[in-house]
Design a protein around this motif. Structure first.
Motif, PDB file in Angstrom:
ATOM      1  N   PRO A  43       0.839  -1.207   0.000  1.00  0.00           N
ATOM      2  CA  PRO A  43       0.000   0.000   0.000  1.00  0.00           C
ATOM      3  C   PRO A  43       0.864   1.244   0.000  1.00  0.00           C
ATOM      4  CG  PRO A  43       0.043  -0.990   2.180  1.00  0.00           C
ATOM      5  CD  PRO A  43       0.748  -1.951   1.270  1.00  0.00           C
ATOM      6  N   GLU A  44       0.254   2.382  -0.220  1.00  0.00           N
ATOM      7  CA  GLU A  44       1.003   3.634  -0.254  1.00  0.00           C
ATOM      8  C   GLU A  44       1.704   3.903   1.076  1.00  0.00           C
ATOM      9  OE1 GLU A  44      -1.010   6.721  -3.185  1.00  0.00           O
ATOM     10  OE2 GLU A  44      -2.502   5.833  -1.853  1.00  0.00           O
ATOM     11  N   ALA A  45       1.111   3.426   2.158  1.00  0.00           N
ATOM     12  CA  ALA A  45       1.738   3.522   3.475  1.00  0.00           C
ATOM     13  C   ALA A  45       1.470   2.221   4.223  1.00  0.00           C
ATOM     14  CB  ALA A  45       1.179   4.706   4.264  1.00  0.00           C
ATOM     15  N   SER A  48       3.582  -4.592   3.580  1.00  0.00           N
ATOM     16  CA  SER A  48       3.088  -5.399   2.468  1.00  0.00           C
ATOM     17  C   SER A  48       2.601  -6.746   2.980  1.00  0.00           C
ATOM     18  CB  SER A  48       4.195  -5.609   1.444  1.00  0.00           C
ATOM     19  OG  SER A  48       3.887  -6.679   0.575  1.00  0.00           O
ATOM     20  N   ARG A  68       4.768   0.411  -4.314  1.00  0.00           N
ATOM     21  CA  ARG A  68       3.693   1.055  -3.551  1.00  0.00           C
ATOM     22  C   ARG A  68       2.660   1.655  -4.500  1.00  0.00           C
ATOM     23  NH1 ARG A  68       4.415   0.779   1.662  1.00  0.00           N
ATOM     24  NH2 ARG A  68       6.506   0.333   2.463  1.00  0.00           N
ATOM     25  N   MET A  69       1.416   1.325  -4.218  1.00  0.00           N
ATOM     26  CA  MET A  69       0.344   1.739  -5.125  1.00  0.00           C
ATOM     27  C   MET A  69      -0.938   2.001  -4.340  1.00  0.00           C
ATOM     28  SD  MET A  69      -0.479  -1.983  -6.768  1.00  0.00           S
ATOM     29  CE  MET A  69       1.283  -2.328  -6.976  1.00  0.00           C
ATOM     30  N   PRO A  70      -1.815   2.827  -4.899  1.00  0.00           N
ATOM     31  CA  PRO A  70      -3.123   3.017  -4.275  1.00  0.00           C
ATOM     32  C   PRO A  70      -3.950   1.750  -4.428  1.00  0.00           C
ATOM     33  CG  PRO A  70      -3.050   4.100  -6.396  1.00  0.00           C
ATOM     34  CD  PRO A  70      -1.653   3.619  -6.120  1.00  0.00           C
ATOM     35  N   ARG A  75      -8.692   4.003  -8.209  1.00  0.00           N
ATOM     36  CA  ARG A  75      -7.357   4.314  -8.726  1.00  0.00           C
ATOM     37  C   ARG A  75      -6.547   3.062  -9.070  1.00  0.00           C
ATOM     38  NH1 ARG A  75      -4.564   7.930  -4.414  1.00  0.00           N
ATOM     39  NH2 ARG A  75      -3.002   8.092  -6.054  1.00  0.00           N
ATOM     40  N   ALA A  78      -3.042   1.253 -10.924  1.00  0.00           N
ATOM     41  CA  ALA A  78      -2.375   2.537 -11.090  1.00  0.00           C
ATOM     42  C   ALA A  78      -1.320   2.392 -12.180  1.00  0.00           C
ATOM     43  CB  ALA A  78      -1.746   2.963  -9.771  1.00  0.00           C
ATOM     44  N   VAL A  81       2.195   3.736 -11.701  1.00  0.00           N
ATOM     45  CA  VAL A  81       2.989   2.958 -10.739  1.00  0.00           C
ATOM     46  C   VAL A  81       3.607   1.748 -11.421  1.00  0.00           C
ATOM     47  CG1 VAL A  81       2.901   1.567  -8.634  1.00  0.00           C
ATOM     48  CG2 VAL A  81       1.646   3.727  -8.750  1.00  0.00           C
TER      49      VAL A  81
END
Length: 245
Positions: A43-45, A48, A68-70, A75, A78, A81
């Motif tokens: 995730p973006e933050a 994993s 990292r992806m939304p 979205r 992505a 990404v």
């Protein structure tokens, strides 16, 4: 870019199973531990899930790349990404390094790896290692066979509209409804409307420590996570009884 298999490293798409670290295949484990680079969606933050699954098997000393992806539906995928990730991985492959890309479940069953495969397979050698899918993991955890004899199984993504889902449910023997999350309330209501709620089996986070199995009537639709599945068989308990006679 012209393919040069003699100099290039190999890109491996590793199916690592639905969550239990012991459900990784021997082949995927061997490749994972031998790879120069380990890449995984994240995730973006935050952490994993894919890396968490294989963490007990990592030997250390490998280069790690978190893609990292939304993860919001609006979205995903992505594209930017994946474009950037493909460029980053291509640099390692061109330098002769092997890369293991982790994919929860199976790489080619709704797996994120296919977006990298589509960008890199023409230029570098690629090997795809199948993994235990969430479909079979959920059936095993529920102790409820998916299909038998000449049954037809339909995999239904929950984001589809009610009319489409209803038509598919009424024209198949068994169905696995996936990607529930915020669509949970709508799907539960639809199953009740179609008279199939009594034939449905609910499970979330199969094979993980947080796994939960509940009768559909006891599920809070508003709290259904993305990693949840509903298995439905039109013959209901009759399907299960067939194996006892």
């Amino acid at each position: 870019m012209e393919r040069n298999e003699r100099m290039s490293g190999t890109l491996y798409g590793l199916g690592i199973g639905p969550g239990d670290p012991e459900l990784i295949t021997l082949k995927a484990l061997r490749i994972l531990q031998a790879a120069d680079v380990v890449a995984y969606p994240a995730p973006e933050a935050g952490d994993s899930l894919a890396r968490r699954i294989v963490a007990p098997h990592l030997k250390g000393g490998q280069t790690e790349i978190a893609i990292r992806m939304p993860l919001t539906v609006a979205r995903f995928p992505a594209q930017a990404v994946y474009e950037q990730a493909a460029e980053d991985l291509a640099a390692h492959l061109a330098a002769g390094r092997s890369i293991a890309v982790l994919c929860e479940g199976d790489p080619f069953l709704y797996g994120s790896f296919m977006y990298l495969f589509g960008r890199l397979a023409e230029d570098f050698p690629v090997e795809v290692v199948p993994g235990v899918s969430s479909l079979t993991a959920c059936a095993a955890a529920l102790k409820h066979p998916l299909v038998s004899r000449n049954d037809v199984l339909t995999v239904i993504p929950a984001p589809l509209d009610d009319e489409t889902i209803g038509a598919k449910l009424l024209h198949t023997d068994a169905a696995a409804i996936i990607k529930l999350g915020r669509h949970g309330p709508r799907i539960v209501a639809l199953l009740k409307e179609l008279g199939l709620a009594g034939n449905a089996h609910y499970i979330e986070r199969a094979t993980m420590p947080e796994q939960r199995i509940l009768p559909l009537a006891e599920v809070d639709p508003a709290s259904i996570p993305y990693f949840a599945m509903i298995l439905v068989h039109r013959r209901g308990e009759q399907h299960f009884m067939e194996f006892q006679s």
